[in-house]
Write a protein that holds these residues in place. Sequence first.
Motif, PDB file in Angstrom:
ATOM      1  N   ASN A  81      55.193  40.468  41.193  1.00 30.38           N
ATOM      2  CA  ASN A  81      55.715  39.949  39.942  1.00 30.38           C
ATOM      3  C   ASN A  81      54.696  40.231  38.826  1.00 30.38           C
TER       4      ASN A  81
ATOM      5  N   ARG B 275      54.164  38.828  36.020  1.00 30.67           N
ATOM      6  CA  ARG B 275      53.551  37.601  35.509  1.00 30.67           C
ATOM      7  C   ARG B 275      52.409  37.158  36.420  1.00 30.67           C
ATOM      8  N   ASP B 276      52.637  37.225  37.733  1.00 28.62           N
ATOM      9  CA  ASP B 276      51.596  36.855  38.691  1.00 28.62           C
ATOM     10  C   ASP B 276      50.428  37.829  38.648  1.00 28.62           C
TER      11      ASP B 276
ATOM     12  N   MET C 141      49.313  39.500  36.114  1.00 26.83           N
ATOM     13  CA  MET C 141      48.504  39.259  34.917  1.00 26.83           C
ATOM     14  C   MET C 141      47.797  37.897  34.960  1.00 26.83           C
ATOM     15  N   LYS C 142      48.411  36.902  35.584  1.00 27.60           N
ATOM     16  CA  LYS C 142      47.885  35.534  35.572  1.00 27.60           C
ATOM     17  C   LYS C 142      46.759  35.310  36.583  1.00 27.60           C
TER      18      LYS C 142
END
Length: 85
Positions: free
Chosen positions: A26, A28-29, A31-32
């Motif tokens: 994912n 988002r994951d 980057m986070k």
Amino acid sequence: MPGIVNPKGKKSQPRLTPSIKKDTVNPRDFMKYDTRFSCEDCSHYDGDKTVCTIGYNPLHHLKAEQSHQYELAGNMAFCRFLEID
């Protein structure tokens, strides 16, 4: 003889080696979280010789290849034996 049926209806030869399983990541994951995913992060990797000390081929798991694969298709070939000190 077992084989894979291609679009023309002919059977092709089975793979000699299995393909590497790639997991979708994912964005988002990615980057986070500060995820450890490459050979360079693993305690089984000998960076001087560019080899895995337990005998696996590090070619598909090196950081440059993993990053390229993620940017290209959004997936990575995670090593199931990754061990972080």
